[in-house]
Structures are given as C-alpha cells and as structure tokens.
Design a protein around this motif. Structure first.
Motif, short mmCIF file in Angstrom:
data_model
loop_
_atom_site.label_atom_id
_atom_site.label_comp_id
_atom_site.label_asym_id
_atom_site.label_seq_id
_atom_site.Cartn_x
_atom_site.Cartn_y
_atom_site.Cartn_z
N GLY A 43 37.93 33.73 33.17
CA GLY A 43 38.13 34.97 34.05
C GLY A 43 38.26 34.26 35.63
N GLU A 44 37.78 33.10 35.93
CA GLU A 44 37.91 32.26 37.08
C GLU A 44 39.38 31.76 37.26
OE1 GLU A 44 36.43 31.77 39.87
OE2 GLU A 44 34.61 32.51 39.74
N VAL A 45 40.10 31.47 35.97
CA VAL A 45 41.30 30.95 36.02
C VAL A 45 42.35 32.12 36.27
CG1 VAL A 45 42.83 29.51 34.83
CG2 VAL A 45 40.53 29.06 34.65
N VAL A 46 42.14 33.17 35.50
CA VAL A 46 43.31 34.29 35.39
C VAL A 46 42.97 35.58 36.14
CG1 VAL A 46 44.37 33.15 33.32
CG2 VAL A 46 42.63 35.09 33.28
N LYS A 47 41.99 35.52 36.95
CA LYS A 47 41.42 36.71 37.89
C LYS A 47 42.70 37.31 38.59
CE LYS A 47 39.72 34.02 41.67
NZ LYS A 47 38.51 33.61 42.49
N PRO A 48 42.87 38.60 38.62
CA PRO A 48 42.01 39.65 38.59
C PRO A 48 41.34 40.20 36.92
CG PRO A 48 44.20 40.75 38.64
CD PRO A 48 44.40 39.13 38.85
#
Length: 300
Positions: A43-48
C-alpha cells in the motif's frame, strides 16, 4: 515489508518502453480471504491503492461478515465469479455479478459489513480494494453506490470500474486520477493497457488463469510495475481464460496514517475519524442494528 513480497531489481532484460515488474506477492491466506496488499506493505508503494483482498467462498460468506467501521478511505468490491444481492434504501434492490460494483466512500466514518447477501450462485469470488482519500474527503460525507453490470461501461475486454478508460467513464463517484478495470482475456489473447500519462502507479491482481506480463503472473498473485507512463501488454495463458483487475493512478502525495479499519493523511484526521466511528457505534448499539439479521444497510 511482508516477507512474501519479492522485489525485482532489474536483472532480467526488458525491452525498451515496456513496464517492468518490480514487486510481486501471493499475500497471506486467512480462510476464504487472501490478503494481497495492506497499507503497511505494498500500500505504501502503490498508494492511493492501499489494500487488496481476493476472496473465494460459498455464497453464504457474503452475509457472514461482522459489521465493522471505516473512515478516511473508499472500498470497492467486484466479483470475478458468482453474484450477490443488495437491498439498500437509497439504491433499491438488485444483483451484482461480474462487471457490477459496490462502492462506498467512508469519509468521516461508517459501519458496514452486511449490506449484501447471498445471490443465486452457490459460490462467489472477487476482490475488495481500499483507496485512500485526499484531505478534502477523508473526513467528509459518506457516499455509497450499488451498480449492476448492465449499467457499467466496458472497453474491449475491460469493465471500467473506477475512472475513465478508452473514452468511457465509470458512473462510480470516485476521486479523479484513478483507473481500475476488471478484465477477462480469453486463452492466448493479448491486450494492452494504456494508462493516462499522469497515472504513473500501476499494478494488477489475478483471480483465475495466468498472464504473461514480461514475467508469468498466476492466479492469487499481485504484481506492481515500475513507475512510468508506458503501456503494459498482457497475454493470457493457454490453459484457461485469465480474469484479473488492474489499476493505475496519480501517486497519492500524503502519508498513510492508519487505525485498525481506517486510513488517513494525518494523526489529527485519524483521531477525528475514529471519534466519529465510536459515536456511530454507540448509536448502532442503542438502535439494535448490531444484532439485526439479514442485510443491513451501511450505518453513517
């Protein structure tokens, strides 16, 4: 980062202009649910995009989940197999199958979990995705939609779940700058995903079959592509049709500040969201909604 996530460093040759897979994972299975992404890992890599579950179960599963809260995010549920029923005061009654969508923007706080019930199919498979909201919406009004497949646009093999693709716009009231597609490719079929130039985040998750994306991606896997604006060419394996979701977005420029069921951009926003969730929960208890059987509309 989750030990099951494999990071690629570019050792394999990739032709110029092609997007390289830089992360891949099979996540962790918890009964009928396989968690492929959480805010603390990919989730930190592809946020949103911050959370992705692949679920597969008997149809009774849809009515067996506990009612639980959210704030600061939107949830998107699509089925890759089977169907479910919805019964909502504002949306009416209907069926969501392949190509349909349940969308909920939690904003400042909701409780949900039993808004859909068993449909006509003996089993269901699908994805639930969480999308982080920008500061102007993370503690704002709640919004929800249930849209049947016949009312969702498609472009070739892709159903446009969020955003716009190939000149067709989804009716889902999502934040601009995000594209999310549900795709089925027939055995051996090749298809090219062309993201908007400003949407440099891209990933996909496979429900059934396999894909050649420069590397083979099989069912229950999620992969992340390197950031950029180049197209992604995918070819289904020859063993069966490939069913998958693919997303792209403008990168979310905010921190992910998380509670157990909430994702916000700051500690202050999280505190406000969780306080509202607690207040809503107390109202639900007084109304008896926690013990209600059958379908329960979202409580805001």
């Amino acid at each position: 980062m989750n030990a099951q996530i494999i990071e690629r460093t570019g050792s394999a040759y990739v032709a110029s202009g092609e997007r390289r897979i830089v992360h891949r994972t099979t996540g962790q299975a918890h009964g009928s649910i396989r968690r492929l992404m959480s805010p603390g890992d990919l989730g930190e890599v592809v946020k949103p995009f911050v959370f992705l579950d692949l679920f597969e179960a008997r149809s009774e599963f849809m009515g067996s989940m506990a009612i639980h809260p959210h704030s600061g995010l939107a949830t998107v549920t699509v089925l890759t197999e089977g169907d479910v029923r919805f019964d909502d005061p504002s949306s009416g009654q209907g069926t969501i199958g392949y190509g349909g969508v349940e969308w909920m923007r939690a904003g400042g706080g909701v409780w949900h979990g039993k808004e859909m019930s068993r449909g006509s199919s003996p089993s269901v498979q699908g994805f639930q995705l969480w999308v982080a909201l920008p500061p102007e919406l993370e503690n704002g009004p709640v919004d929800s939609q249930y849209i049947e497949a016949g009312d969702m646009p498609s472009v070739g093999p892709a159903h446009v779940i969020l955003g716009e693709y190939g000149g067709r716009r989804s009716p889902v009231r999502s934040v601009d700058g995000t594209t999310y597609l549900l795709v089925t490719l027939k055995r051996g079929e090749t298809w090219t995903f062309t993201p908007s130039k400003d949407q440099s985040v891209a990933w996909l998750g496979v429900a059934r079959g396999s894909l050649d994306a420069g590397e083979t991606v099989v069912a229950t896997e999620m992969v992340v592509f390197d950031q950029g604006s180049d197209a992604i060419t995918l070819t289904a394996g020859n063993e069966r049709d490939a069913v998958f979701v693919i997303g792209s977005a403008i990168p979310h420029p905010h921190d992910l500040v998380t509670g157990y069921y909430s994702v916000h951009t700051s500690e202050a926003a999280l505190e406000a969201g969780e306080a509202n969730i607690a207040a809503i929960g107390q109202r639900m208890k007084r109304s008896g909604a926690m013990e209600q059987s059958g379908a329960v509309p979202i409580f805001r």
